[in-house]
Design a protein around this motif. Structure first.
Motif, PDB file in Angstrom:
ATOM      1  N   GLN A 170      -6.631   8.022   0.617  1.00  0.00           N
ATOM      2  CA  GLN A 170      -6.762   9.012  -0.438  1.00  0.00           C
ATOM      3  C   GLN A 170      -8.241   9.234  -0.717  1.00  0.00           C
ATOM      4  O   GLN A 170      -9.090   8.454  -0.285  1.00  0.00           O
ATOM      5  CB  GLN A 170      -6.031   8.562  -1.708  1.00  0.00           C
ATOM      6  N   GLY A 175      -8.119   0.392  -6.887  1.00  0.00           N
ATOM      7  CA  GLY A 175      -8.165   1.843  -6.877  1.00  0.00           C
ATOM      8  C   GLY A 175      -9.018   2.364  -8.002  1.00  0.00           C
ATOM      9  O   GLY A 175      -9.598   1.596  -8.777  1.00  0.00           O
ATOM     10  N   THR A 228     -10.734   5.915  -3.202  1.00  0.00           N
ATOM     11  CA  THR A 228     -10.083   4.655  -2.902  1.00  0.00           C
ATOM     12  C   THR A 228     -11.122   3.570  -2.723  1.00  0.00           C
ATOM     13  O   THR A 228     -12.319   3.847  -2.551  1.00  0.00           O
ATOM     14  CB  THR A 228      -9.216   4.770  -1.626  1.00  0.00           C
ATOM     15  N   ALA A 254      -5.690   2.657   1.807  1.00  0.00           N
ATOM     16  CA  ALA A 254      -4.953   3.804   1.280  1.00  0.00           C
ATOM     17  C   ALA A 254      -5.725   5.080   1.581  1.00  0.00           C
ATOM     18  O   ALA A 254      -6.859   5.245   1.125  1.00  0.00           O
ATOM     19  CB  ALA A 254      -4.744   3.663  -0.224  1.00  0.00           C
ATOM     20  N   ARG A 257       0.829  -1.211   0.000  1.00  0.00           N
ATOM     21  CA  ARG A 257       0.000   0.000   0.000  1.00  0.00           C
ATOM     22  C   ARG A 257       0.861   1.257   0.000  1.00  0.00           C
ATOM     23  O   ARG A 257       0.589   2.214  -0.742  1.00  0.00           O
ATOM     24  CB  ARG A 257      -0.902   0.005   1.233  1.00  0.00           C
ATOM     25  N   ASP A 258       1.908   1.266   0.821  1.00  0.00           N
ATOM     26  CA  ASP A 258       2.766   2.447   0.897  1.00  0.00           C
ATOM     27  C   ASP A 258       3.505   2.695  -0.410  1.00  0.00           C
ATOM     28  O   ASP A 258       3.737   3.850  -0.796  1.00  0.00           O
ATOM     29  CB  ASP A 258       3.763   2.283   2.047  1.00  0.00           C
ATOM     30  N   ARG A 259       3.893   1.628  -1.110  1.00  0.00           N
ATOM     31  CA  ARG A 259       4.620   1.778  -2.381  1.00  0.00           C
ATOM     32  C   ARG A 259       3.715   2.265  -3.497  1.00  0.00           C
ATOM     33  O   ARG A 259       4.153   3.000  -4.383  1.00  0.00           O
ATOM     34  CB  ARG A 259       5.258   0.448  -2.794  1.00  0.00           C
ATOM     35  N   THR A 260       2.454   1.823  -3.475  1.00  0.00           N
ATOM     36  CA  THR A 260       1.567   2.086  -4.606  1.00  0.00           C
ATOM     37  C   THR A 260       0.518   3.155  -4.325  1.00  0.00           C
ATOM     38  O   THR A 260      -0.114   3.657  -5.267  1.00  0.00           O
ATOM     39  CB  THR A 260       0.833   0.793  -5.003  1.00  0.00           C
ATOM     40  N   SER A 261       0.280   3.469  -3.051  1.00  0.00           N
ATOM     41  CA  SER A 261      -0.802   4.374  -2.636  1.00  0.00           C
ATOM     42  C   SER A 261      -2.177   3.843  -3.038  1.00  0.00           C
ATOM     43  O   SER A 261      -3.116   4.614  -3.258  1.00  0.00           O
ATOM     44  CB  SER A 261      -0.603   5.782  -3.219  1.00  0.00           C
ATOM     45  N   SER A 271      -5.240   0.729  -2.144  1.00  0.00           N
ATOM     46  CA  SER A 271      -5.718  -0.183  -1.114  1.00  0.00           C
ATOM     47  C   SER A 271      -5.401  -1.625  -1.494  1.00  0.00           C
ATOM     48  O   SER A 271      -5.414  -2.002  -2.666  1.00  0.00           O
ATOM     49  CB  SER A 271      -7.227  -0.031  -0.917  1.00  0.00           C
TER      50      SER A 271
END
Length: 262
Positions: free
Chosen positions: A130, A227, A133, A128, A103-107, A109
């Motif tokens: 944002q 996403g 999402t 995620a 999740r952190d790498r791709t932003s 869920s």
């Protein structure tokens, strides 16, 4: 106070038969695998007649099984329930840090699910934060044949297994793009199995899913990235996300004992 006692103010809420039944199951351990009805009655300081209906109910439900005229051991249902819980717990514990990192790498869920009958059961989500999402709560059940995660889970079954699983379910009750017939489902899952991943679009969102394998190489769970279409559309974006998803799945599977070389 013993393990089964509760504060006095709570006694009105007890179910005595349930309490006694759970206490009976708790009498069995590694050293005492088999107990006679008289053993149980003596441990609980009651008569055997007071236990008969409870023990018989536990036998009927598979939590106890007879090994003699009046002797019992834990039944297969205890084993099934226990291992199902432990297997799910292990997968969640292993997958959690990997999905959080994905999740952190791709932003985007990420979700983890397992199959229960024809449903995909969501066990974990890395949400995620944002504006647009996909956020499916833990515990949600969705039909396998209508989701990316679920279709990946169905790849663990062959045609005969799919036929047996869906023999009493009307697929035409579900809206497209879900398959409407069993042959259509079998053909779809065969393509999914060969490809090793599934892309599914619905409600302005896209999900890409792939499988988690155990030490036997069996697909036991599935993970996805999901996403908004605006983020995930296009071959370059999908290739990037798919590579990240595959790396995450490989790391989780390796921790479950799977070796691609094997």
């Amino acid at each position: 106070m013993t393990a089964i006692e509760t504060p006095e103010r709570d006694t009105d809420y007890r179910v005595p038969a349930l309490q006694r039944g759970l206490t009976i199951l708790g009498l069995f351990n590694a050293r005492e695998r088999v107990l006679a009805m008289t053993d149980m009655a003596e441990r609980l300081d009651v008569s055997t007649s007071a236990l008969y209906r409870i023990v018989q109910t536990l036998v009927d439900m598979g939590y106890l099984q007879k090994v003699g005229r009046n002797a019992f051991e834990l039944g297969p249902q205890v084993i099934r329930d226990g291992f199902a819980y432990l297997a799910s717990r292990d997968i969640v514990e292993v997958a959690m840090p990997q999905l959080n990192a994905l999740r952190d790498r791709t932003s985007l869920s990420c979700h983890l699910s397992i199959r229960e009958h024809t449903d995909s059961l969501y066990l974990y989500r890395a949400f995620a934060p944002q504006r647009l999402t996909v956020n499916i709560p833990i515990g949600t059940r969705l039909p396998c044949h209508g989701t990316a995660l679920g279709r990946v889970l169905l790849t663990a079954l062959d045609d005969a297994g799919l036929r047996l699983l869906y023999q009493h379910l009307r697929l035409d009750d579900y809206p497209p793009p879900a398959p409407r017939t069993l042959p259509e489902l079998q053909a779809l899952i065969a393509r999914d199995r060969e490809r090793g991943w599934v892309l599914h679009r619905s409600d302005y969102s896209t999900a890409i899913a792939t499988g988690i394998r155990d030490h036997n190489g069996q697909v036991v769970a599935a993970i996805n990235l999901s996403g908004p279409d605006a983020v995930m559309d296009g071959p370059e974006a999908q290739a990037t996300f798919l590579q990240a998803l595959f790396q995450c799945a490989a790391a989780i599977s390796a921790q479950l004992g799977y070796s691609a070389a094997g």
